[in-house]
Enzyme design. Structure first.
Site, PDB file in Angstrom:
ATOM      1  N   LYS A  80      45.501  44.885  37.425  1.00  0.00           N
ATOM      2  CA  LYS A  80      46.378  43.731  37.625  1.00  0.00           C
ATOM      3  C   LYS A  80      47.242  43.559  36.382  1.00  0.00           C
ATOM      4  O   LYS A  80      46.765  43.718  35.256  1.00  0.00           O
ATOM      5  CB  LYS A  80      45.531  42.488  37.882  1.00  0.00           C
ATOM      6  CG  LYS A  80      46.331  41.213  38.153  1.00  0.00           C
ATOM      7  CD  LYS A  80      45.398  40.051  38.481  1.00  0.00           C
ATOM      8  CE  LYS A  80      46.158  38.762  38.733  1.00  0.00           C
ATOM      9  NZ  LYS A  80      45.253  37.643  39.103  1.00  0.00           N
ATOM     10  N   SER A 163      46.130  35.071  43.230  1.00  0.00           N
ATOM     11  CA  SER A 163      47.260  35.724  42.576  1.00  0.00           C
ATOM     12  C   SER A 163      47.141  37.239  42.518  1.00  0.00           C
ATOM     13  O   SER A 163      48.097  37.942  42.237  1.00  0.00           O
ATOM     14  CB  SER A 163      47.397  35.189  41.143  1.00  0.00           C
ATOM     15  OG  SER A 163      46.234  35.505  40.386  1.00  0.00           O
ATOM     16  N   SER A 187      41.368  33.728  42.873  1.00  0.00           N
ATOM     17  CA  SER A 187      42.404  34.767  42.951  1.00  0.00           C
ATOM     18  C   SER A 187      41.894  36.190  43.122  1.00  0.00           C
ATOM     19  O   SER A 187      42.687  37.123  43.213  1.00  0.00           O
ATOM     20  CB  SER A 187      43.311  34.696  41.714  1.00  0.00           C
ATOM     21  OG  SER A 187      44.103  33.541  41.762  1.00  0.00           O
TER      22      SER A 187
END
Length: 496
Positions: A80, A163, A187
């Site tokens: 990420k 997210s 998330s």
């Protein structure tokens, strides 16, 4: 197995083939880089550097040839874009950090690299991890000239969740066998649910936050996302461990082999069913899938036990006071002085601050900074921030009371399946979608989402399991036994 089928292998299967030298790390990396290019329409990757990836793969091949590779040696994964990396740019999906390249790797990235994994690139996310749909990214994904929302591989007109939406989409589309994500209020778990994959947030402090760009320091936690509990266990075993010299929130708890207990019996496992997770806000199609999954657990010998988490509804206002308060403090460092974006024209230092932050931050980030500054301001600190901290403690106490009667707690990871891109333009409606994941985050508890079926339109539904502190092995064991009895985690989107 032919080269074209490598992406169908789990982490465990691919690692076994790499150790047996049936496939090389270089071949695996090349295969997944080609997959990323083939499906770049999803917007999952924001940075790819083939030379850097293949250099890592070559080093992994040398390790394997010397008989020194660990369990994950040569396995390609992606990170990420909230973890800083030396070999790839790190932007946190924000214009504020456009072009930034870190001089060091985040601890999680380094620990996985030490285990021999190969980095495919960086994955899209909501800006500074603020969002629940991955529609807030401000940087252009690979193959695009402008910022785009990440698309759900099951239906490209729908969101992947956030997210960590790029992370979830990459696994679901078989662009990477596994990935890293971060979970502040859900998330990892919510996008795992929306994309039909497995993801786990460990106990707060289990994985180091060093080099993870901060959103809300008392909530942010790194975790793995993969197709199965077994794959997540392999990654989590390498990601966790104390980092006391670099991270003041790191726990002095030794690393653990989370794969060791995967095949233990769950006969007699007490699964707590909180009434608050099954109320009016839960959509009928999600409820049906979750109920069926719980019946499967009963077939496996588990017992369903009613419990109560009476302050579940309060988790939303509590989180959206505390998280923005911490964000407003953490993001104050992005002012155009030392690194990141700086406005091109300004009259004085104060004007530079204003213009830099106005240009560099997106709307959702600005919204949370302003909320945070408000609740921390004189006259409002006691009324909002202090009260929220008190209720946070009560939410944690509710869990401890529930765990007296059960071993794990279960419910839907999200109240609905993935919604249409642009379908929740109102920020508050986005915030309310986190209601089932926020309580565990506020309490610092481990939580996991695993594929549990499908809802309307064939969209995936995730079952959330929440454990007590340091209960990751129990969660992964419960998820693994479910996945041995079902095949939801093996399903994949059409055209992938």
């Amino acid at each position: 197995m032919s080269q074209t089928e490598l992406h169908h292998l789990s982490v465990a299967e691919l690692a076994a083939q790499l150790r047996a030298k049936q496939v090389s790390a270089t071949e695996a990396a090349q295969h997944f880089l080609a997959r990323a290019k083939q499906h770049q329409n999803l917007g999952a990757f924001v940075a790819i550097d083939e030379d850097a990836t293949l250099a890592q793969a070559k080093a992994a091949d040398a390790l394997i040839a010397a008989g020194k590779g660990g369990k994950l040696a040569g396995v390609p994964i992606a990170h990420k874009d909230i973890f800083v990396t030396k070999d790839f740019p790190t932007t946190a999906a924000s214009k504020m950090l456009e072009g930034y390249k870190s001089p060091f790797d985040a601890t999680v990235v380094r620990k996985l690299a030490d285990a021999g994994v190969v980095t495919l690139g960086k994955l899209n996310c909501d800006e500074f991890a603020m969002g629940g749909a991955n529609e807030n990214s401000a940087v252009a994904p690979v193959g695009f000239d402008a910022a785009q929302p990440v698309r759900n591989p099951w239906n490209t007109e729908r969101v992947p969740g956030g997210s960590s939406g790029g992370s979830a989409a990459a696994v679901a589309a078989r662009l990477a066998p596994a990935v890293t994500g971060t979970d502040t209020g859900g998330s990892i778990r919510q996008p795992a649910s929306f994309c039909g994959i497995t993801g786990i947030k460990p106990t707060y402090g289990r994985a180091s936050r060093y080099g993870m760009i901060a959103f809300a320091s008392s909530l942010d936690q790194a975790g793995p996302m993969g197709r199965s509990a077994e794959d997540c266990a392999l990654l989590l075993s390498e990601m966790c461990g104390p980092d006391l010299d670099r991270d003041s929130t790191s726990l002095d708890v030794p690393a653990e082999d989370f794969s060791a207990q995967l095949n233990d019996s769950i006969e007699g496992l007490r699964i707590g069913i909180p009434a608050e997770f099954f109320g009016e806000g839960l959509s009928a199609d999600v409820r049906t899938a979750v109920d069926a999954a719980l019946k499967e657990y009963e077939k496996l010998g588990a017992k369903l036990v009613p419990v109560s988490l009476p302050r579940t509804e309060l988790s939303v206002p509590v989180y959206y006071i505390l998280a923005p308060a911490e964000a407003s403090s953490n993001l104050s460092r992005f002012d155009g002085v030392k690194f990141g974006h700086r406005a091109a024209k300004y009259e004085d230092l104060n004007d530079m601050y204003k213009k830099t932050r106005a240009e560099g931050f997106g709307d959702e980030v600005k919204r949370r900074i302003m909320i945070g500054a408000y609740v921390l301001s004189e006259g409002y600190y006691d009324a909002y921030y202090l009260q929220a901290q008190k209720i946070r403690r009560m939410i944690a106490d509710d869990f401890q009371a529930a765990f007296k009667d059960c071993d794990v707690i279960a419910g839907a990871a999200a109240p609905t399946t993935a919604w249409a891109i642009g379908g929740k333009a109102d920020p508050v409606s986005n915030y309310l979608a986190d209601i089932f994941t926020l309580p565990a985050s506020l309490a610092g508890l481990p939580g996991l989402s695993l594929p549990a079926g499908f809802g309307d339109g064939g969209m995936p539904v995730g079952l959330q399991l929440i454990g007590n502190y340091f209960g990751e092995a129990k969660l992964l064991n419960a998820a693994h036994r479910f996945q041995q009895a079902t095949d939801f985690h093996l399903k994949q989107p059409k055209g992938i």
